[in-house]
Design an enzyme around this catalytic site. Structure first.
Site, PDB file in Angstrom:
ATOM      1  N   ASP A  13      -1.753   0.932   6.552  1.00  0.00           N
ATOM      2  CA  ASP A  13      -1.659   0.544   5.148  1.00  0.00           C
ATOM      3  C   ASP A  13      -1.032  -0.842   5.128  1.00  0.00           C
ATOM      4  OD1 ASP A  13      -1.558   0.589   2.328  1.00  0.00           O
ATOM      5  OD2 ASP A  13       0.495   1.354   2.384  1.00  0.00           O
ATOM      6  N   GLU A  72      -6.735   0.530   5.207  1.00  0.00           N
ATOM      7  CA  GLU A  72      -7.003   0.549   3.771  1.00  0.00           C
ATOM      8  C   GLU A  72      -7.502  -0.822   3.326  1.00  0.00           C
ATOM      9  OE1 GLU A  72      -4.309   1.331  -0.061  1.00  0.00           O
ATOM     10  OE2 GLU A  72      -4.389   3.026   1.322  1.00  0.00           O
ATOM     11  N   ASP A 144       4.715   4.109   2.416  1.00  0.00           N
ATOM     12  CA  ASP A 144       3.832   3.283   3.239  1.00  0.00           C
ATOM     13  C   ASP A 144       3.320   4.048   4.456  1.00  0.00           C
ATOM     14  OD1 ASP A 144       4.021   0.628   1.814  1.00  0.00           O
ATOM     15  OD2 ASP A 144       6.137   1.000   2.209  1.00  0.00           O
TER      16      ASP A 144
END
Length: 179
Positions: A13, A72, A144
């Site tokens: 991420d 992502e 996160d």
């Protein structure tokens, strides 16, 4: 690929301040937690911050030896400058993975939330709770790290011969349907 062999997947991420990472193993249909954490960049000049992301993810890959990676995708913010900075952090992350020789899959936040929570507009807390539940974790991962683990889970469910693999064959998947 044999169903008895484990596949290790690294989820990322990306963020300029905090880049989350999460590693899982898929054994048949079972998912197992390996590791997760956050790479925090110091305040300062952009090139140095990108270097921290690049080097730190390289170290994560070297230590945990994943076979696949899922990152992502960047969403567009209201603030174009924020979007540009996030894109550069994501670029550093992707470069670290590609440099390590990993195949990299990409998923939008909507795809990740849909896959893990069943709702593409789920709150961060819902993602954290589902990641904790799916991986049988004793505690709640940080937002996160949870997003990174969710990205790895999404790839485990959709990218390994599932509908996500079809995207690489010229098909697109929208709303769970091929288009």
């Amino acid at each position: 690929m044999s169903h008895s062999s484990a596949i290790r997947i690294l989820g990322v991420d990306p963020g300029l301040r905090v880049t989350g990472f999460g590693i899982i193993e898929k054994h048949g249909q079972q998912l197992h937690y390996v590791a997760s954490g956050c790479i925090k960049t110091p305040d300062g000049e952009l090139p140095e911050r990108l270097k921290v992301i690049l080097q730190s993810l390289g170290e994560v890959v070297a230590q945990h030896q994943p076979q696949l990676a899922a990152v992502e995708k960047v969403f567009v913010n209201v603030n174009p400058q924020s979007t540009l900075l996030l894109g550069q952090a994501r670029g550093a992350a992707v470069c670290a993975l590609v440099q390590a020789g990993l195949p990299v899959a990409e998923y939008t936040a909507l795809q990740v939330k849909q896959s893990v929570v069943g709702n593409g507009h789920a709150a961060k807390e819902q993602v954290q709770a589902m990641v904790q539940r799916l991986l049988n974790l004793s505690g709640t991962p940080s937002p996160d790290a949870a997003d990174a683990l969710a990205c790895a889970i999404t790839h485990a469910h959709n990218g390994l011969g599932g509908m996500g693999a079809l995207a690489s064959q010229g098909f697109r998947v929208r709303g769970g349907r091929l288009i």
